[in-house]
Write a protein that holds these residues in place. Structure first.
Motif, PDB file in Angstrom:
ATOM      1  N   MET A   1       0.894  -1.251   0.061  1.00  0.00           N
ATOM      2  CA  MET A   1      -0.092  -0.288  -0.042  1.00  0.00           C
ATOM      3  C   MET A   1       0.887   1.183   0.182  1.00  0.00           C
ATOM      4  SD  MET A   1      -3.378  -1.042   0.326  1.00  0.00           S
ATOM      5  CE  MET A   1      -3.929   0.661   1.009  1.00  0.00           C
ATOM      6  N   VAL A   2       0.474   2.167  -0.888  1.00  0.00           N
ATOM      7  CA  VAL A   2       1.262   3.422  -0.937  1.00  0.00           C
ATOM      8  C   VAL A   2       0.511   4.446  -0.103  1.00  0.00           C
ATOM      9  CG1 VAL A   2       2.106   5.211  -2.465  1.00  0.00           C
ATOM     10  CG2 VAL A   2       2.277   2.951  -3.378  1.00  0.00           C
ATOM     11  N   GLN A   3       0.955   5.092   1.114  1.00  0.00           N
ATOM     12  CA  GLN A   3       0.358   5.718   1.971  1.00  0.00           C
ATOM     13  C   GLN A   3      -0.029   7.029   1.304  1.00  0.00           C
ATOM     14  OE1 GLN A   3      -0.471   5.353   5.165  1.00  0.00           O
ATOM     15  NE2 GLN A   3      -1.623   7.264   5.084  1.00  0.00           N
ATOM     16  N   GLY A   4       0.797   7.835   0.546  1.00  0.00           N
ATOM     17  CA  GLY A   4       0.303   8.869  -0.347  1.00  0.00           C
ATOM     18  C   GLY A   4      -0.728   8.738  -1.261  1.00  0.00           C
ATOM     19  N   LEU A   5      -0.903   7.811  -1.771  1.00  0.00           N
ATOM     20  CA  LEU A   5      -1.900   7.315  -2.551  1.00  0.00           C
ATOM     21  C   LEU A   5      -3.216   6.810  -2.016  1.00  0.00           C
ATOM     22  CD1 LEU A   5      -2.927   6.967  -5.720  1.00  0.00           C
ATOM     23  CD2 LEU A   5      -1.912   4.553  -5.555  1.00  0.00           C
ATOM     24  N   THR A   6      -3.037   6.316  -0.956  1.00  0.00           N
ATOM     25  CA  THR A   6      -4.391   6.096   0.025  1.00  0.00           C
ATOM     26  C   THR A   6      -4.861   7.524   0.586  1.00  0.00           C
ATOM     27  OG1 THR A   6      -3.383   3.959   0.426  1.00  0.00           O
ATOM     28  CG2 THR A   6      -5.103   4.847   2.001  1.00  0.00           C
ATOM     29  N   LEU A  56       1.938  -7.607  -3.904  1.00  0.00           N
ATOM     30  CA  LEU A  56       1.446  -9.026  -3.558  1.00  0.00           C
ATOM     31  C   LEU A  56       2.308 -10.118  -4.391  1.00  0.00           C
ATOM     32  CD1 LEU A  56      -2.383  -8.786  -3.179  1.00  0.00           C
ATOM     33  CD2 LEU A  56      -0.601  -9.200  -1.364  1.00  0.00           C
ATOM     34  N   VAL A  57       2.508  -9.727  -5.899  1.00  0.00           N
ATOM     35  CA  VAL A  57       3.297 -10.632  -6.680  1.00  0.00           C
ATOM     36  C   VAL A  57       4.867 -10.744  -6.195  1.00  0.00           C
ATOM     37  CG1 VAL A  57       3.928 -10.885  -8.985  1.00  0.00           C
ATOM     38  CG2 VAL A  57       1.687 -10.438  -8.538  1.00  0.00           C
ATOM     39  N   GLY A  58       5.398  -9.462  -5.776  1.00  0.00           N
ATOM     40  CA  GLY A  58       6.825  -9.282  -5.346  1.00  0.00           C
ATOM     41  C   GLY A  58       6.942 -10.093  -3.964  1.00  0.00           C
ATOM     42  N   ARG A  61       3.038  -9.578   1.586  1.00  0.00           N
ATOM     43  CA  ARG A  61       1.654  -9.985   1.896  1.00  0.00           C
ATOM     44  C   ARG A  61       1.413  -9.598   3.179  1.00  0.00           C
ATOM     45  NH1 ARG A  61       0.309 -13.222  -2.223  1.00  0.00           N
ATOM     46  NH2 ARG A  61       1.806 -14.254  -3.536  1.00  0.00           N
ATOM     47  N   PRO A  62       0.158  -9.169   3.230  1.00  0.00           N
ATOM     48  CA  PRO A  62      -0.642  -8.651   4.344  1.00  0.00           C
ATOM     49  C   PRO A  62      -1.046 -10.440   5.127  1.00  0.00           C
ATOM     50  CG  PRO A  62      -2.274  -8.468   2.866  1.00  0.00           C
ATOM     51  CD  PRO A  62      -0.924  -8.819   2.278  1.00  0.00           C
ATOM     52  N   PRO A  63      -1.165 -10.337   6.457  1.00  0.00           N
ATOM     53  CA  PRO A  63      -1.130 -11.639   7.209  1.00  0.00           C
ATOM     54  C   PRO A  63      -2.712 -12.227   6.572  1.00  0.00           C
ATOM     55  CG  PRO A  63      -0.900 -10.028   8.894  1.00  0.00           C
ATOM     56  CD  PRO A  63      -0.809  -9.302   7.477  1.00  0.00           C
ATOM     57  N   ASP A  64      -3.727 -11.373   6.261  1.00  0.00           N
ATOM     58  CA  ASP A  64      -4.974 -12.003   5.770  1.00  0.00           C
ATOM     59  C   ASP A  64      -4.977 -11.745   4.278  1.00  0.00           C
ATOM     60  OD1 ASP A  64      -7.279 -13.162   5.577  1.00  0.00           O
ATOM     61  OD2 ASP A  64      -8.496 -12.228   7.219  1.00  0.00           O
ATOM     62  N   THR A  65      -4.563 -12.349   3.457  1.00  0.00           N
ATOM     63  CA  THR A  65      -4.359 -11.813   2.014  1.00  0.00           C
ATOM     64  C   THR A  65      -5.685 -12.059   1.373  1.00  0.00           C
ATOM     65  OG1 THR A  65      -2.186 -12.456   1.880  1.00  0.00           O
ATOM     66  CG2 THR A  65      -3.310 -12.178  -0.225  1.00  0.00           C
ATOM     67  N   ALA A  66      -6.435 -12.938   1.862  1.00  0.00           N
ATOM     68  CA  ALA A  66      -7.746 -13.243   0.983  1.00  0.00           C
ATOM     69  C   ALA A  66      -8.954 -12.009   1.454  1.00  0.00           C
ATOM     70  CB  ALA A  66      -8.339 -14.322   1.502  1.00  0.00           C
ATOM     71  N   THR A  67      -8.945 -11.431   2.613  1.00  0.00           N
ATOM     72  CA  THR A  67      -9.546 -10.488   3.119  1.00  0.00           C
ATOM     73  C   THR A  67      -9.222  -9.202   2.274  1.00  0.00           C
ATOM     74  OG1 THR A  67     -10.189 -11.561   5.194  1.00  0.00           O
ATOM     75  CG2 THR A  67     -10.428  -9.277   5.108  1.00  0.00           C
ATOM     76  N   VAL A  69      -7.721  -8.741  -0.578  1.00  0.00           N
ATOM     77  CA  VAL A  69      -7.785  -8.733  -1.970  1.00  0.00           C
ATOM     78  C   VAL A  69      -9.428  -8.350  -1.908  1.00  0.00           C
ATOM     79  CG1 VAL A  69      -8.158 -10.129  -4.165  1.00  0.00           C
ATOM     80  CG2 VAL A  69      -6.043 -10.167  -2.613  1.00  0.00           C
ATOM     81  N   ALA A  70     -10.183  -8.992  -1.148  1.00  0.00           N
ATOM     82  CA  ALA A  70     -11.582  -8.765  -1.212  1.00  0.00           C
ATOM     83  C   ALA A  70     -12.017  -7.267  -0.739  1.00  0.00           C
ATOM     84  CB  ALA A  70     -12.430  -9.596  -0.089  1.00  0.00           C
ATOM     85  N   TYR A  71     -11.359  -6.603   0.050  1.00  0.00           N
ATOM     86  CA  TYR A  71     -11.562  -5.285   0.512  1.00  0.00           C
ATOM     87  C   TYR A  71     -11.095  -4.476  -0.954  1.00  0.00           C
ATOM     88  CZ  TYR A  71     -13.096  -5.223   5.189  1.00  0.00           C
ATOM     89  OH  TYR A  71     -14.019  -5.302   6.321  1.00  0.00           O
ATOM     90  N   LEU A  72      -9.903  -4.892  -1.564  1.00  0.00           N
ATOM     91  CA  LEU A  72      -9.383  -4.126  -2.444  1.00  0.00           C
ATOM     92  C   LEU A  72     -10.445  -4.068  -3.592  1.00  0.00           C
ATOM     93  CD1 LEU A  72      -7.025  -2.392  -3.232  1.00  0.00           C
ATOM     94  CD2 LEU A  72      -5.720  -4.751  -4.196  1.00  0.00           C
ATOM     95  N   ALA A  73     -10.890  -5.468  -4.100  1.00  0.00           N
ATOM     96  CA  ALA A  73     -11.818  -5.441  -5.041  1.00  0.00           C
ATOM     97  C   ALA A  73     -13.065  -4.874  -4.886  1.00  0.00           C
ATOM     98  CB  ALA A  73     -12.284  -6.940  -5.292  1.00  0.00           C
ATOM     99  N   THR A  74     -13.722  -4.712  -3.789  1.00  0.00           N
ATOM    100  CA  THR A  74     -14.716  -3.937  -3.029  1.00  0.00           C
ATOM    101  C   THR A  74     -14.520  -2.542  -3.641  1.00  0.00           C
ATOM    102  OG1 THR A  74     -15.492  -5.526  -1.634  1.00  0.00           O
ATOM    103  CG2 THR A  74     -16.504  -3.441  -1.387  1.00  0.00           C
ATOM    104  N   ALA A  75     -13.500  -2.067  -3.027  1.00  0.00           N
ATOM    105  CA  ALA A  75     -13.209  -0.563  -3.248  1.00  0.00           C
ATOM    106  C   ALA A  75     -12.961  -0.194  -4.551  1.00  0.00           C
ATOM    107  CB  ALA A  75     -11.715  -0.305  -2.616  1.00  0.00           C
ATOM    108  N   ALA A  76     -12.436  -1.132  -5.652  1.00  0.00           N
ATOM    109  CA  ALA A  76     -12.542  -0.728  -6.777  1.00  0.00           C
ATOM    110  C   ALA A  76     -13.764  -0.531  -7.580  1.00  0.00           C
ATOM    111  CB  ALA A  76     -11.364  -1.648  -7.832  1.00  0.00           C
TER     112      ALA A  76
END
Length: 121
Positions: A1-6, A56-58, A61-67, A69-76
């Motif tokens: 996550m990029v803090q400035g972009l967030t 993520l590919v690099g 990873r966050p501890p709960d990757t599935a959650t 990714v779900a939040y990221l998809a929802t935000a988009a």
């Protein structure tokens, strides 16, 4: 996550929400400038998705990757869905739908940050 972009996403989202709430209170329907603002917001969100997937590919990873990714998809997906809904509703409530979406996004961004770095916040 990029803090400035967030942070940019959060601020732009709140500004659009305020603008749409003013339109709602003035009994104005959603117009093309509202859609343009939502498109800008969506571009920022797509940039966040690309950066996050790259990280993520690099291997980061966050501890709960599935959650995460779900939040990221929802935000988009929330802004385009609400933009279509708001544009179809030609009453004063069209901008209210957009404002609602734009008030949800900062919460999603904060939650994404919490998932990415659980020790922060």
């Amino acid at each position: 996550m990029v803090q400035g972009l967030t942070t940019t996403i959060e601020l732009v989202s709140l500004a659009i929400a305020a603008w749409c709430l003013v339109s709602t209170f003035r009994d104005r329907p959603m117009v093309v400038p509202h859609l343009v603002a939502m498109a800008v917001l969506e571009l920022l969100l797509i940039a966040q998705v690309v950066v996050s997937i790259t990280m993520l590919v690099g291997g980061a990873r966050p501890p709960d990757t599935a959650t995460f990714v779900a939040y990221l998809a929802t935000a988009a997906l929330v802004p385009p869905a609400c933009a279509v809904w708001g544009f179809m509703d030609r009453s004063r409530w069209g901008p209210a739908v957009i404002a609602f979406a734009c008030l949800i996004l900062p919460v999603l961004m904060v939650r994404l940050e919490q998932l990415w770095s659980p020790g922060i916040g």
